[in-house]
Scaffold this active site. Sequence first.
Site, PDB file in Angstrom:
ATOM      1  N   SER A   1       0.388 -10.555  -0.384  1.00 47.87           N
ATOM      2  CA  SER A   1       0.555  -9.116  -0.657  1.00 47.87           C
ATOM      3  C   SER A   1       1.817  -8.473  -0.450  1.00 47.87           C
ATOM      4  CB  SER A   1      -0.564  -8.566   0.179  1.00 47.87           C
ATOM      5  OG  SER A   1      -0.316  -7.189   0.285  1.00 47.87           O
TER       6      SER A   1
ATOM      7  N   TYR B   1      -4.053  -6.164   8.238  1.00 47.45           N
ATOM      8  CA  TYR B   1      -4.212  -6.954   6.769  1.00 47.45           C
ATOM      9  C   TYR B   1      -2.925  -7.741   6.364  1.00 47.45           C
ATOM     10  CZ  TYR B   1      -4.087  -7.392   1.697  1.00 47.45           C
ATOM     11  OH  TYR B   1      -3.995  -7.692   0.439  1.00 47.45           O
TER      12      TYR B   1
ATOM     13  N   LYS C   1      -1.845 -11.878   5.928  1.00 46.38           N
ATOM     14  CA  LYS C   1      -1.176 -12.480   4.609  1.00 46.38           C
ATOM     15  C   LYS C   1       0.081 -13.290   4.917  1.00 46.38           C
ATOM     16  CE  LYS C   1      -4.443 -11.458   1.474  1.00 46.38           C
ATOM     17  NZ  LYS C   1      -5.182 -12.427   0.866  1.00 46.38           N
TER      18      LYS C   1
HETATM   19  C1  WQD Z   1      -1.542   3.885  -3.643  1.00 49.03           C
HETATM   20  C2  WQD Z   1      -0.847   5.268  -3.108  1.00 49.03           C
HETATM   21  C3  WQD Z   1      -1.634   6.390  -1.084  1.00 49.03           C
HETATM   22  C4  WQD Z   1      -5.475   7.104  -2.403  1.00 49.03           C
HETATM   23  C5  WQD Z   1      -2.465  -1.427  -1.890  1.00 49.03           C
HETATM   24  C6  WQD Z   1      -3.676  -2.265  -1.573  1.00 49.03           C
HETATM   25  C7  WQD Z   1      -3.122  -3.405  -0.655  1.00 49.03           C
HETATM   26  C8  WQD Z   1      -1.856  -4.062  -1.334  1.00 49.03           C
HETATM   27  C9  WQD Z   1      -0.707  -3.166  -1.637  1.00 49.03           C
HETATM   28  C10 WQD Z   1      -2.666  -6.207  -2.363  1.00 49.03           C
HETATM   29  C11 WQD Z   1      -0.435   5.301  -1.634  1.00 49.03           C
HETATM   30  C12 WQD Z   1      -1.836   7.153  -2.454  1.00 49.03           C
HETATM   31  C13 WQD Z   1      -4.232   6.819  -2.422  1.00 49.03           C
HETATM   32  C14 WQD Z   1      -5.872   8.689  -2.619  1.00 49.03           C
HETATM   33  C15 WQD Z   1      -3.198   9.247  -2.450  1.00 49.03           C
HETATM   34  N1  WQD Z   1      -2.138  -5.169  -2.411  1.00 49.03           N
HETATM   35  N2  WQD Z   1      -3.078   7.950  -2.496  1.00 49.03           N
HETATM   36  N3  WQD Z   1      -4.728   9.661  -2.773  1.00 49.03           N
HETATM   37  O1  WQD Z   1      -1.698   1.596   0.034  1.00 49.03           O
HETATM   38  O2  WQD Z   1      -0.298   0.905  -1.892  1.00 49.03           O
HETATM   39  O3  WQD Z   1      -2.055  -0.608  -0.716  1.00 49.03           O
HETATM   40  O4  WQD Z   1      -1.641  -2.132  -2.645  1.00 49.03           O
HETATM   41  O5  WQD Z   1      -2.672  -6.680  -1.316  1.00 49.03           O
HETATM   42  O6  WQD Z   1      -4.033  -4.638  -0.434  1.00 49.03           O
HETATM   43  O7  WQD Z   1      -4.499  -1.533  -0.782  1.00 49.03           O
HETATM   44  O8  WQD Z   1      -2.573   1.271  -2.234  1.00 49.03           O
HETATM   45  O9  WQD Z   1      -4.108   2.586  -3.696  1.00 49.03           O
HETATM   46  O10 WQD Z   1      -4.463   2.582  -1.428  1.00 49.03           O
HETATM   47  O11 WQD Z   1      -2.503   3.769  -2.435  1.00 49.03           O
HETATM   48  O12 WQD Z   1      -2.448   9.926  -2.464  1.00 49.03           O
HETATM   49  O13 WQD Z   1      -6.851   9.285  -2.818  1.00 49.03           O
HETATM   50  O14 WQD Z   1      -1.576   6.235  -3.610  1.00 49.03           O
HETATM   51  O15 WQD Z   1      -0.865   7.345   0.012  1.00 49.03           O
HETATM   52  O16 WQD Z   1       0.780   6.133  -1.632  1.00 49.03           O
HETATM   53  P1  WQD Z   1      -1.539   0.703  -1.093  1.00 49.03           P
HETATM   54  P2  WQD Z   1      -3.487   2.664  -2.370  1.00 49.03           P
END
Ligand code: WQD
Length: 315
Positions: free
Chosen positions: A104, A128, A132
């Site tokens: 990841s 998490y 990884k």
């Molecule tokens: C994306 C962006 C939030 C929800 C993910 C996976 C992690 C890894 C990396 C595989 C962020 C913003 C989100 C909402 C928002 N992948 N957001 N409102 O945190 O980048 O991590 O990719 O291993 O496992 O979880 O992804 O989709 O949670 O958030 O503003 O209701 O969207 O702050 O900037 P993240 P995410």
Amino acid sequence: MVRLLLERGEHVVVVDDLSTGFAERVEGADLVRLDVTAPDAAEKLAFHLRASGADSVIHFAAHKQVGVSVQQPEMYYRDNITGLANVLSACENAGVRDVVFSSSAAVYGMPDVELVTEELTPSPINPYGRTKLIGEWMLEDAERAHGLRTVGLRYFNVAGAGWPVCADTQVMNLVPIVLNALENGKTPVVFGDDYDTPDGTCIRDYVHVVDLADAHIQALEYLRGEDRPHRVFNVGTGKGSSVLEVIDAIARATGQEITPEIGERRAGDPARLVCSTDRIRETLGWTSTKTLDDIVVSDVEARRAKKAEAEGAQA
Ligand code: WQD
């Protein structure tokens, strides 16, 4: 992943406890219902690897929610590490040489760079991401101890759907969270708009899940070759999209006006996480093929088709 492998004529055995998955998604493959973290999992996995004559393993099974890992670190370490340890033991026991591991972008933590390259020293900031990185170390040690050949794929932000039955029903990431909110007449929330980015919202590298699956195919080919200069690869598009840009793409795909609520920042969110794709392109010959709009449209269409199918089934 299963569907791409079946299309290539591969024999696929899926090992899954179906805690978050569905058997119908992997029709055409043999399904072994098994929790890879169970005490007897290594022995059972070795049996199925030998019985199926497997020559490669792709290990996906793990927890992946950053927020939950902060609240329940022990569960994350126990399951994510034990599961991989059992898989590696089974591979060694059954003489399976090639292993592709779902790693990841979370191993990078909060790098303050324009593009994240694999040369960057990983410094995960949540359990998490730490599980990884530990997983990548475990692969390296298994190579040294047993002659395994391994690749860790560092996923950036995976989204989209390749088929309706594979629509993401786990509301854990931005695109499904926003789509689910719209379907339920709720207002999407942006976690902070005061970041040091052009529109103030966080930037991520969104890659289509089918492009991601193809990267695993290329990784398997790479492991069967003789020249293997690298063991970890970023998987992304090399292009960043902000939260507001993703929401705009969803508005275009759904034809809905969306005025999100601006909420508080979420702890642990880096302002920007976009990958360099040089290594995977130059070494595996892989590049992403789908744009952000392709990704969002595929999710919208898959959810619509899945909903129609469910309603048809009820009628
Ligand atoms: C994306 C962006 C939030 C929800 C993910 C996976 C992690 C890894 C990396 C595989 C962020 C913003 C989100 C909402 C928002 N992948 N957001 N409102 O945190 O980048 O991590 O990719 O291993 O496992 O979880 O992804 O989709 O949670 O958030 O503003 O209701 O969207 O702050 O900037 P993240 P995410």
